[in-house]
Scaffold this motif. Structure first.
Motif, PDB file in Angstrom:
ATOM      1  N   THR A  11      -2.011  43.761  18.415  1.00  0.00           N
ATOM      2  CA  THR A  11      -1.760  42.340  18.187  1.00  0.00           C
ATOM      3  C   THR A  11      -1.000  41.763  19.377  1.00  0.00           C
ATOM      4  OG1 THR A  11      -1.625  42.788  15.829  1.00  0.00           O
ATOM      5  CG2 THR A  11      -0.749  40.686  16.570  1.00  0.00           C
ATOM      6  N   VAL A  12      -1.395  40.582  19.817  1.00  0.00           N
ATOM      7  CA  VAL A  12      -0.705  39.889  20.894  1.00  0.00           C
ATOM      8  C   VAL A  12       0.525  39.215  20.302  1.00  0.00           C
ATOM      9  CG1 VAL A  12      -0.885  37.989  22.550  1.00  0.00           C
ATOM     10  CG2 VAL A  12      -2.826  39.523  22.201  1.00  0.00           C
ATOM     11  N   PRO A  16      -1.385  33.255  18.644  1.00  0.00           N
ATOM     12  CA  PRO A  16      -1.603  31.869  18.218  1.00  0.00           C
ATOM     13  C   PRO A  16      -1.548  31.766  16.695  1.00  0.00           C
ATOM     14  CG  PRO A  16      -3.379  32.635  19.664  1.00  0.00           C
ATOM     15  CD  PRO A  16      -2.522  33.812  19.345  1.00  0.00           C
ATOM     16  N   SER A  17      -1.228  30.610  16.218  1.00  0.00           N
ATOM     17  CA  SER A  17      -1.151  30.433  14.770  1.00  0.00           C
ATOM     18  C   SER A  17      -2.555  30.449  14.171  1.00  0.00           C
ATOM     19  CB  SER A  17      -0.390  29.146  14.511  1.00  0.00           C
ATOM     20  OG  SER A  17      -1.001  28.231  13.785  1.00  0.00           O
ATOM     21  N   ILE A  29      -8.021  42.075  10.117  1.00  0.00           N
ATOM     22  CA  ILE A  29      -8.187  42.769  11.396  1.00  0.00           C
ATOM     23  C   ILE A  29      -6.926  42.613  12.246  1.00  0.00           C
ATOM     24  CG2 ILE A  29      -9.456  42.791  13.587  1.00  0.00           C
ATOM     25  CD1 ILE A  29     -11.977  42.042  11.950  1.00  0.00           C
ATOM     26  N   VAL A  30      -6.390  41.401  12.307  1.00  0.00           N
ATOM     27  CA  VAL A  30      -5.164  41.160  13.080  1.00  0.00           C
ATOM     28  C   VAL A  30      -4.017  42.003  12.519  1.00  0.00           C
ATOM     29  CG1 VAL A  30      -3.428  39.429  13.723  1.00  0.00           C
ATOM     30  CG2 VAL A  30      -5.868  38.891  13.912  1.00  0.00           C
ATOM     31  N   VAL A  61     -10.108  38.909  20.369  1.00  0.00           N
ATOM     32  CA  VAL A  61      -9.563  39.176  21.704  1.00  0.00           C
ATOM     33  C   VAL A  61      -9.724  37.921  22.566  1.00  0.00           C
ATOM     34  CG1 VAL A  61      -9.916  40.504  23.840  1.00  0.00           C
ATOM     35  CG2 VAL A  61      -9.874  41.680  21.627  1.00  0.00           C
ATOM     36  N   ALA A  62     -10.907  37.323  22.545  1.00  0.00           N
ATOM     37  CA  ALA A  62     -11.182  36.122  23.344  1.00  0.00           C
ATOM     38  C   ALA A  62     -10.294  34.947  22.935  1.00  0.00           C
ATOM     39  CB  ALA A  62     -12.654  35.735  23.219  1.00  0.00           C
ATOM     40  N   GLN A  63      -9.942  34.882  21.649  1.00  0.00           N
ATOM     41  CA  GLN A  63      -9.099  33.791  21.145  1.00  0.00           C
ATOM     42  C   GLN A  63      -7.611  34.051  21.335  1.00  0.00           C
ATOM     43  OE1 GLN A  63     -10.382  33.407  17.082  1.00  0.00           O
ATOM     44  NE2 GLN A  63     -12.438  32.759  17.665  1.00  0.00           N
ATOM     45  N   GLY A  64      -7.242  35.232  21.813  1.00  0.00           N
ATOM     46  CA  GLY A  64      -5.847  35.529  22.111  1.00  0.00           C
ATOM     47  C   GLY A  64      -5.037  36.134  20.979  1.00  0.00           C
TER      48      GLY A  64
END
Length: 95
Positions: A11-12, A16-17, A29-30, A61-64
């Motif tokens: 997880t990053v 992002p919210s 998944i997150v 992944v692409a969405q951060g």
């Protein structure tokens, strides 16, 4: 995005919210990204076809929301290779 089944995700932070409910598969998944979980393990734990899991993880992944961790390099130790093979086999067996 090419996602090897053995690649682990994380997880990053801060991510992002999210705009989806907690029961949504993307949220699940997150949540799994908090540990060292492979793409194959995500598919197995959430009872998703591997191709679907790869697409969803790639989008996250692409969405951060997630980061894809590098798989082993040529300089990896035998123990690192064994651990990777073991994790991959456990994930694939669970499918």
């Amino acid at each position: 995005m090419d996602l090897p089944v053995e690649a682990t995700i994380s997880t990053v932070e801060p991510s992002p919210s999210a705009r989806w409910p907690g029961s949504d598969v993307r949220a699940r998944i997150v949540d799994l990204g908090g540990g060292s979980t492979s793409v194959a393990e995500v598919a197995a734990r959430l009872d998703l076809p591997l191709g679907v899991a790869r697409v969803l993880i790639g989008d996250l992944v692409a969405q951060g929301y997630l980061r894809m961790n590098a798989t082993l390099s040529e300089s990896a130790t035998i123990e690192e290779r064994r651990e990777l093979i073991g994790r991959t086999l456990r994930g694939l067996r669970a499918l």
